[in-house]
Design a protein around this motif. Structure first.
Motif, PDB file in Angstrom:
ATOM      1  N   UNK A   1       0.857  -1.194   0.000  1.00 48.59           N
ATOM      2  CA  UNK A   1       0.000   0.000   0.000  1.00 48.59           C
ATOM      3  C   UNK A   1       0.892   1.242   0.000  1.00 48.59           C
ATOM      4  N   UNK A   2       0.619   2.144  -0.927  1.00 52.32           N
ATOM      5  CA  UNK A   2       1.374   3.394  -0.990  1.00 52.32           C
ATOM      6  C   UNK A   2       0.409   4.541  -0.700  1.00 52.32           C
ATOM      7  N   UNK A   3       0.591   5.188   0.442  1.00 48.11           N
ATOM      8  CA  UNK A   3      -0.323   6.230   0.892  1.00 48.11           C
ATOM      9  C   UNK A   3       0.149   7.611   0.442  1.00 48.11           C
ATOM     10  N   UNK A   4      -0.788   8.544   0.465  1.00 52.35           N
ATOM     11  CA  UNK A   4      -0.502   9.921   0.063  1.00 52.35           C
ATOM     12  C   UNK A   4      -0.005  10.708   1.268  1.00 52.35           C
ATOM     13  N   UNK A   5       1.120  10.310   1.812  1.00 58.31           N
ATOM     14  CA  UNK A   5       1.698  11.031   2.936  1.00 58.31           C
ATOM     15  C   UNK A   5       1.631  10.259   4.242  1.00 58.31           C
ATOM     16  N   UNK A   6       2.409  10.737   5.202  1.00 59.98           N
ATOM     17  CA  UNK A   6       2.552  10.050   6.483  1.00 59.98           C
ATOM     18  C   UNK A   6       1.273  10.082   7.307  1.00 59.98           C
ATOM     19  N   UNK A   7       0.529  11.189   7.251  1.00 63.38           N
ATOM     20  CA  UNK A   7      -0.696  11.288   8.052  1.00 63.38           C
ATOM     21  C   UNK A   7      -1.714  10.235   7.616  1.00 63.38           C
ATOM     22  N   UNK A   8      -1.841  10.041   6.315  1.00 58.20           N
ATOM     23  CA  UNK A   8      -2.787   9.049   5.814  1.00 58.20           C
ATOM     24  C   UNK A   8      -2.331   7.640   6.191  1.00 58.20           C
TER      25      UNK A   8
END
Length: 572
Positions: free
Chosen positions: A318-325
């Motif tokens: 899984x590649x998220x759109x930033x650390x918060x997500x």
């Protein structure tokens, strides 16, 4: 136009705006769990981790809000994104279920005792109590209310102590016939007054209906106690590898299917030979992570394909759109079980791509060795597990060379200083220590010295130890560990079986009885930790003796000399 008319127009516009919000915002509908909800405008849905039994949905604010504070005279700042969660607490709670059944393995059939273990929360307050076991929070307000005729409880909790990021939890607990359904907002206290009215609409927007009754029994963590009886250690090890592979395959395929179906807006799915990639970032970044994954898998296959009898299944990345997500996704109810899902989490934009390369490589290594043999990764000595993990996590993709392992210049300098000071551990000291605790020696951390030495020694074996007695030494140690584990296998599983079968199915308990049971479980966990540490030291000693049975004093002297010379030349 009079002031009176202007105020009426302003009020009408306000009503129109709030009405447009409530009517125009498309609700999120969860047919499986029987509810719908309208998240605040500017919130995006975050996928749910595999094995999560309590949190049904998460929505993360697209906008970040800042919290500033002063520590030791310096102004510091944290960023936080409000999060909305939907949490369920079924009334028909069950903690332990024991079933005896037949299980087919190949052409034979064996008796299996299946123990399904869950640790349900009684209600939202119990959830908060267990979720924040470290303290630092308290419930500041509880009020009984009604929302569209449904009995509900307005609950507010403050998280203030033991944290640099104070937050408020504001929730409505809907008391339904079969469950409590909670809608919770996690928000910074200084922004609550400004954003509270906007979020209140979402807290009250829940609608419920009859759920699709799909069984979730296989979502829970379960343990197979299979009395493989009088089989030889080799036969028992192979049989259990088959059972483990069956369970992993079933869970992996289920998780991949669930992940592909639970795809929020903006996410894409890429299916490749050994990987299923779910990405929320652009093509270029996704391609970098996928190339890294391919190179790492190829590297692992070349060195460890013959290790153990297990099968390595496709990985879920899984590649998220930033650390918060990514953080919102990883934060669960405390009992999410996804060890066997083969999942690797990256935080794309807003984080370092080297950090994502490191996380990807480390995750693929753990999955690979675990699926080759479920007990091997944990049974490896600290020097080998830590050193191998650090080495693989330093990998960087290269079109010309496949993988380049970035040299740890700082560790080389540190090791040269330790050699000059005479406190660099010998290879035998390194291999025969398990670092149970941080030890202090003349004000310097012995464990940190061992970690530096371990990282460099594993790198030395993989890059320079390709001939003589050091050739394939890591693989030889791992194979010897598997043989020792196979010998211990029968006694260990007999002990587990006796422990589990002696456990009584609990009846509903009072709060005092639950507290007592909780303390007993913690004491038992400490007892098991000590037993595990003792057994691991025995395994370490036996694997060491078997691996180096033919080594002479001269062999140890030669490898020590080569290793230290390699360090002084900076790994050349």
């Amino acid at each position: 136009m009079s002031t009176k008319h202007l105020s009426r127009i302003a009020f009408a516009l306000f009503l129109f705006a709030t009405s447009s919000w409530s009517q125009g915002r498309k609700p999120y509908v969860d047919d499986e769990n029987g509810y719908s909800i309208k998240a605040p405008i500017g919130f995006s849905r975050v996928p749910i981790r595999g094995g999560e039994n309590w949190i049904l949905a998460k929505f993360l604010s697209d906008k970040a809000y800042r919290h500033t504070f002063t520590r030791e005279g310096r102004r510091q700042e944290f960023v936080h994104r409000p999060t909305l969660r939907v949490i369920t607490f079924p009334h028909d709670r069950k903690e332990i279920d024991v079933k005896k059944e037949k299980k087919k393995v190949g052409s034979s059939e064996i008796d299996v005792t299946r123990i399904t273990i869950s640790n349900p929360y009684k209600n939202y307050e119990d959830y908060l109590k267990r979720h924040f076991q470290g303290g630092g929070w308290h419930i500041s307000k509880v009020e009984e209310i009604r929302v569209r005729g449904i009995k509900a409880t307005w609950t507010e909790a403050e998280i203030r102590a033991l944290t640099d990021l104070p937050r408020d939890l504001v929730a409505i607990v809907y008391h339904l016939i079969d469950r409590d359904l909670v809608v919770e907002i996690d928000i910074l206290p200084e922004w609550r007054a400004k954003l509270g009215k906007r979020f209140l609409n979402s807290l009250r927007s829940i609608r419920t209906f009859e759920a699709r009754n799909e069984s979730k029994d296989d979502e829970k963590s379960d343990v197979d106690i299979d009395p493989l009886g009088k089989l030889s250690p080799e036969e028992r090890s192979k049989r259990r590898a088959v059972l483990f592979a069956e369970r992993v395959k079933k869970r992996r395929m289920k998780e991949i299917k669930r992940a592909k179906s639970d795809k929020p807006k903006g996410w894409r799915v890429l299916e490749r030979k050994n990987f299923i990639v779910l990405t929320h970032v652009g093509d270029k970044y996704t391609r970098h992570i996928l190339n890294q994954s391919r190179y790492v898998r190829k590297w692992l296959d070349k060195r460890f394909a013959k290790l153990g009898d297990g099968q390595v299944f496709p990985s879920l990345i899984r590649i998220f759109r930033g650390q918060e997500e990514a953080r919102a996704y990883l934060s669960g109810s405390g009992d999410s079980f996804f060890y066997e899902t083969g999942e690797v989490v990256c935080a794309g934009q807003g984080s370092s791509i080297l950090g994502d390369f490191s996380r990807t490589s480390g995750g693929l290594l753990r999955q690979y060795l675990t699926e080759k043999n479920p007990a091997l990764w944990r049974a490896l000595p600290t020097w080998l597990r830590g050193g191998l993990g650090t080495y693989v996590q330093s990998a960087f993709p290269s079109k010309a060379k496949g993988l380049v392992f970035l040299p740890p210049r700082g560790e080389f300098r540190e090791a040269i200083q330790m050699i000059a000071a005479g406190n660099f551990p010998t290879i035998r000291q390194l291999m025969q220590s398990e670092w149970r605790m941080v030890e202090e020696e003349k004000g310097k951390n012995l464990q940190a010295r061992q970690r530096t030495a371990a990282n460099l020694f594993v790198r030395f074996l993989l890059e320079k130890g390709k001939k003589g007695k050091t050739k394939g030494l890591l693989q030889k140690w791992m194979n010897m560990s598997l043989k020792v584990l196979a010998k211990k296998d029968g006694d260990f599983w007999d002990k587990i079986k006796a422990e589990r079968e002696a456990r009584k199915i609990p009846t509903p308990m009072t709060e005092a009885e639950e507290e007592k049971a909780f303390r007993e479980r913690k004491a038992k966990a400490r007892e098991w930790d000590k037993y595990y540490a003792d057994e691991k030291e025995k395994l370490l000693e036996e694997a060491f003796n078997e691996t180096f049975a033919t080594w002479t004093k001269n062999d140890w002297k030669k490898i020590e000399k080569k290793f230290r010379f390699w360090i002084k030349t900076g790994g050349r």
